[in-house]
Design a protein around this motif. Sequence first.
Motif, PDB file in Angstrom:
ATOM      1  N   TYR A   1      25.274 -56.931  -9.855  1.00 15.69           N
ATOM      2  CA  TYR A   1      25.818 -55.640 -10.267  1.00 15.69           C
ATOM      3  C   TYR A   1      25.222 -55.144 -11.584  1.00 15.69           C
ATOM      4  O   TYR A   1      24.925 -53.949 -11.727  1.00 15.69           O
ATOM      5  N   LYS A   2      25.013 -56.031 -12.538  1.00 13.30           N
ATOM      6  CA  LYS A   2      24.449 -55.605 -13.822  1.00 13.30           C
ATOM      7  C   LYS A   2      23.009 -55.112 -13.663  1.00 13.30           C
ATOM      8  O   LYS A   2      22.611 -54.112 -14.251  1.00 13.30           O
ATOM      9  N   LYS A   3      22.242 -55.835 -12.854  1.00 10.84           N
ATOM     10  CA  LYS A   3      20.867 -55.390 -12.611  1.00 10.84           C
ATOM     11  C   LYS A   3      20.863 -54.074 -11.840  1.00 10.84           C
ATOM     12  O   LYS A   3      20.032 -53.188 -12.087  1.00 10.84           O
ATOM     13  N   PHE A   4      21.793 -53.942 -10.915  1.00 10.08           N
ATOM     14  CA  PHE A   4      21.926 -52.700 -10.160  1.00 10.08           C
ATOM     15  C   PHE A   4      22.164 -51.521 -11.099  1.00 10.08           C
ATOM     16  O   PHE A   4      21.547 -50.451 -10.945  1.00 10.08           O
ATOM     17  N   GLN A   5      23.037 -51.694 -12.091  1.00  9.04           N
ATOM     18  CA  GLN A   5      23.316 -50.617 -13.041  1.00  9.04           C
ATOM     19  C   GLN A   5      22.059 -50.225 -13.819  1.00  9.04           C
ATOM     20  O   GLN A   5      21.791 -49.047 -14.041  1.00  9.04           O
ATOM     21  N   LYS A   6      21.285 -51.240 -14.226  1.00  7.96           N
ATOM     22  CA  LYS A   6      20.042 -50.968 -14.955  1.00  7.96           C
ATOM     23  C   LYS A   6      19.023 -50.267 -14.062  1.00  7.96           C
ATOM     24  O   LYS A   6      18.333 -49.339 -14.488  1.00  7.96           O
ATOM     25  N   ASP A   7      18.940 -50.712 -12.820  1.00  6.07           N
ATOM     26  CA  ASP A   7      18.002 -50.102 -11.875  1.00  6.07           C
ATOM     27  C   ASP A   7      18.345 -48.642 -11.613  1.00  6.07           C
ATOM     28  O   ASP A   7      17.453 -47.800 -11.455  1.00  6.07           O
ATOM     29  N   CYS A   8      19.644 -48.325 -11.566  1.00  5.82           N
ATOM     30  CA  CYS A   8      20.069 -46.946 -11.337  1.00  5.82           C
ATOM     31  C   CYS A   8      19.597 -46.019 -12.458  1.00  5.82           C
ATOM     32  O   CYS A   8      19.213 -44.867 -12.212  1.00  5.82           O
ATOM     33  N   LYS A   9      19.624 -46.522 -13.687  1.00  7.73           N
ATOM     34  CA  LYS A   9      19.188 -45.714 -14.822  1.00  7.73           C
ATOM     35  C   LYS A   9      17.707 -45.350 -14.705  1.00  7.73           C
ATOM     36  O   LYS A   9      17.262 -44.312 -15.193  1.00  7.73           O
ATOM     37  N   ILE A  10      16.939 -46.236 -14.065  1.00  8.02           N
ATOM     38  CA  ILE A  10      15.516 -45.973 -13.865  1.00  8.02           C
ATOM     39  C   ILE A  10      15.306 -45.076 -12.646  1.00  8.02           C
ATOM     40  O   ILE A  10      14.616 -44.059 -12.718  1.00  8.02           O
ATOM     41  N   TYR A  11      15.905 -45.452 -11.535  1.00  9.87           N
ATOM     42  CA  TYR A  11      15.654 -44.786 -10.264  1.00  9.87           C
ATOM     43  C   TYR A  11      16.332 -43.419 -10.180  1.00  9.87           C
ATOM     44  O   TYR A  11      15.739 -42.449  -9.697  1.00  9.87           O
ATOM     45  N   LEU A  12      17.571 -43.342 -10.650  1.00  9.00           N
ATOM     46  CA  LEU A  12      18.353 -42.108 -10.569  1.00  9.00           C
ATOM     47  C   LEU A  12      18.380 -41.336 -11.882  1.00  9.00           C
ATOM     48  O   LEU A  12      18.815 -40.180 -11.914  1.00  9.00           O
ATOM     49  N   GLU A  13      17.972 -41.998 -12.959  1.00 11.34           N
ATOM     50  CA  GLU A  13      18.070 -41.444 -14.314  1.00 11.34           C
ATOM     51  C   GLU A  13      19.510 -41.043 -14.618  1.00 11.34           C
ATOM     52  O   GLU A  13      19.782 -40.045 -15.307  1.00 11.34           O
ATOM     53  N   ASP A  14      20.438 -41.820 -14.076  1.00  9.53           N
ATOM     54  CA  ASP A  14      21.872 -41.573 -14.247  1.00  9.53           C
ATOM     55  C   ASP A  14      22.618 -42.783 -13.693  1.00  9.53           C
ATOM     56  O   ASP A  14      21.994 -43.695 -13.118  1.00  9.53           O
ATOM     57  N   THR A  15      23.935 -42.795 -13.848  1.00 12.92           N
ATOM     58  CA  THR A  15      24.723 -43.841 -13.198  1.00 12.92           C
ATOM     59  C   THR A  15      24.796 -43.547 -11.699  1.00 12.92           C
ATOM     60  O   THR A  15      24.610 -42.402 -11.258  1.00 12.92           O
ATOM     61  N   PHE A  16      25.101 -44.573 -10.919  1.00 15.46           N
ATOM     62  CA  PHE A  16      25.178 -44.416  -9.478  1.00 15.46           C
ATOM     63  C   PHE A  16      26.243 -43.388  -9.098  1.00 15.46           C
ATOM     64  O   PHE A  16      25.990 -42.490  -8.287  1.00 15.46           O
ATOM     65  N   TYR A  17      27.419 -43.510  -9.691  1.00 15.35           N
ATOM     66  CA  TYR A  17      28.524 -42.637  -9.295  1.00 15.35           C
ATOM     67  C   TYR A  17      28.275 -41.189  -9.701  1.00 15.35           C
ATOM     68  O   TYR A  17      28.550 -40.264  -8.934  1.00 15.35           O
ATOM     69  N   GLN A  18      27.726 -40.969 -10.897  1.00 19.00           N
ATOM     70  CA  GLN A  18      27.425 -39.599 -11.319  1.00 19.00           C
ATOM     71  C   GLN A  18      26.378 -38.966 -10.413  1.00 19.00           C
ATOM     72  O   GLN A  18      26.448 -37.777 -10.087  1.00 19.00           O
ATOM     73  N   PHE A  19      25.424 -39.772  -9.981  1.00 16.92           N
ATOM     74  CA  PHE A  19      24.404 -39.246  -9.081  1.00 16.92           C
ATOM     75  C   PHE A  19      24.996 -38.958  -7.704  1.00 16.92           C
ATOM     76  O   PHE A  19      24.622 -37.979  -7.045  1.00 16.92           O
ATOM     77  N   TYR A  20      25.926 -39.802  -7.289  1.00 20.52           N
ATOM     78  CA  TYR A  20      26.629 -39.582  -6.023  1.00 20.52           C
ATOM     79  C   TYR A  20      27.349 -38.227  -6.054  1.00 20.52           C
ATOM     80  O   TYR A  20      27.343 -37.490  -5.064  1.00 20.52           O
ATOM     81  N   ILE A  21      27.923 -37.880  -7.182  1.00 23.78           N
ATOM     82  CA  ILE A  21      28.582 -36.582  -7.352  1.00 23.78           C
ATOM     83  C   ILE A  21      27.547 -35.452  -7.243  1.00 23.78           C
ATOM     84  O   ILE A  21      27.802 -34.407  -6.622  1.00 23.78           O
ATOM     85  N   LYS A  22      26.378 -35.658  -7.833  1.00 21.90           N
ATOM     86  CA  LYS A  22      25.337 -34.629  -7.756  1.00 21.90           C
ATOM     87  C   LYS A  22      24.916 -34.377  -6.313  1.00 21.90           C
ATOM     88  O   LYS A  22      24.643 -33.230  -5.925  1.00 21.90           O
ATOM     89  N   LEU A  23      24.835 -35.436  -5.513  1.00 28.04           N
ATOM     90  CA  LEU A  23      24.488 -35.260  -4.101  1.00 28.04           C
ATOM     91  C   LEU A  23      25.553 -34.443  -3.381  1.00 28.04           C
ATOM     92  O   LEU A  23      25.230 -33.610  -2.517  1.00 28.04           O
ATOM     93  N   LYS A  24      26.814 -34.654  -3.736  1.00 29.67           N
ATOM     94  CA  LYS A  24      27.878 -33.849  -3.138  1.00 29.67           C
ATOM     95  C   LYS A  24      27.751 -32.388  -3.582  1.00 29.67           C
ATOM     96  O   LYS A  24      28.055 -31.466  -2.813  1.00 29.67           O
ATOM     97  N   MET A  25      27.289 -32.167  -4.798  1.00 35.38           N
ATOM     98  CA  MET A  25      27.073 -30.802  -5.280  1.00 35.38           C
ATOM     99  C   MET A  25      25.964 -30.115  -4.486  1.00 35.38           C
ATOM    100  O   MET A  25      26.050 -28.913  -4.214  1.00 35.38           O
ATOM    101  N   ILE A  26      24.939 -30.861  -4.112  1.00 36.69           N
ATOM    102  CA  ILE A  26      23.868 -30.282  -3.293  1.00 36.69           C
ATOM    103  C   ILE A  26      24.439 -29.785  -1.965  1.00 36.69           C
ATOM    104  O   ILE A  26      24.091 -28.703  -1.485  1.00 36.69           O
ATOM    105  N   GLY A  27      25.345 -30.576  -1.380  1.00 36.97           N
ATOM    106  CA  GLY A  27      26.011 -30.143  -0.158  1.00 36.97           C
ATOM    107  C   GLY A  27      26.885 -28.928  -0.388  1.00 36.97           C
ATOM    108  O   GLY A  27      26.914 -27.990   0.434  1.00 36.97           O
ATOM    109  N   ALA A  28      27.592 -28.914  -1.515  1.00 35.79           N
ATOM    110  CA  ALA A  28      28.450 -27.767  -1.837  1.00 35.79           C
ATOM    111  C   ALA A  28      27.613 -26.514  -2.077  1.00 35.79           C
ATOM    112  O   ALA A  28      27.998 -25.408  -1.669  1.00 35.79           O
ATOM    113  N   ASN A  29      26.468 -26.675  -2.732  1.00 30.82           N
ATOM    114  CA  ASN A  29      25.564 -25.537  -2.937  1.00 30.82           C
ATOM    115  C   ASN A  29      25.214 -24.875  -1.611  1.00 30.82           C
ATOM    116  O   ASN A  29      25.240 -23.653  -1.475  1.00 30.82           O
TER     117      ASN A  29
END
Length: 260
Positions: A185-213
């Motif tokens: 889990y700790k490595k996953f959190q670090k990887d998210c900062k690189i891959y998503l440039e954000d936390t996993f959950y915040q990015f998950y919210i952004k994907l929902k915003m794309i659908g809402a758009n």
Amino acid sequence: MNTYLLALVESTLKDAIEEFSKLHWVSPAFHANKIDVIQLQLNKLMDYYIEFFQKTGFLPKDLDLVKKSCLIERRIKDFDKAQEDEILSGLSFVIEEIEDDVKNRIIPIHTQYPKTHNLALLTGIAATDSYGKTIRFLLHEFEIPRILIDIIAQDLDYIGRLLDLYDAKVRSSLKDFVTSFNRNYKKFQKDCKIYLEDTFYQFYIKLKMIGANRDILFSDMNKKEIAYNNQFGDYLNLYRIYNQHYKIVLDDLPRFKQIL
């Protein structure tokens, strides 16, 4: 900005231009020669998505995006000698796609091509006349300096797969979800900062915003229905995320289905 985020920006714009081209008023406006109406609305679409992606961090906020727009009209038969014209050569794929039926067609355009120092994205719509004689292109070109794009290591692709599988409604915790795939889990959190440039959950919210758009721009659903359809729970939560967290005014978003 990295290659994963850029690919998501591109796919979102591609979906948006396809939805725009299917709107009930676009074809009649083209054939009634109301090009200015289509151009205005297409500008609003592009401007909104650039604002959205910059405010949510997909694109750098200070990115000075090179943007050009143009209207091109050509005879379809001229594409037989496309190699003699740089513009026709670059757009000949559109004619190839519709060669069996070229009359009264509305065609979404979305293609990427390299330049010396920049990555260029060409997006817009084309329309053929009722005789299949001419074609008009309404195009936007965007350029992003290659130096700003980071290449993401393939071993981080697993995060994208987890995003596809994750559903906050049925998960007890994100940690349990991640560890169920034998991931630290700790490595996953670090990887998210690189891959998503954000936390996993915040990015998950952004994907929902794309659908809402997509629902806001191209449907006639009300905001309460849109919030429910995209798992925001209620309108108040949708409002807080857009207006308060990302400073995107919900009421300012265009509703393209209601034009004309």
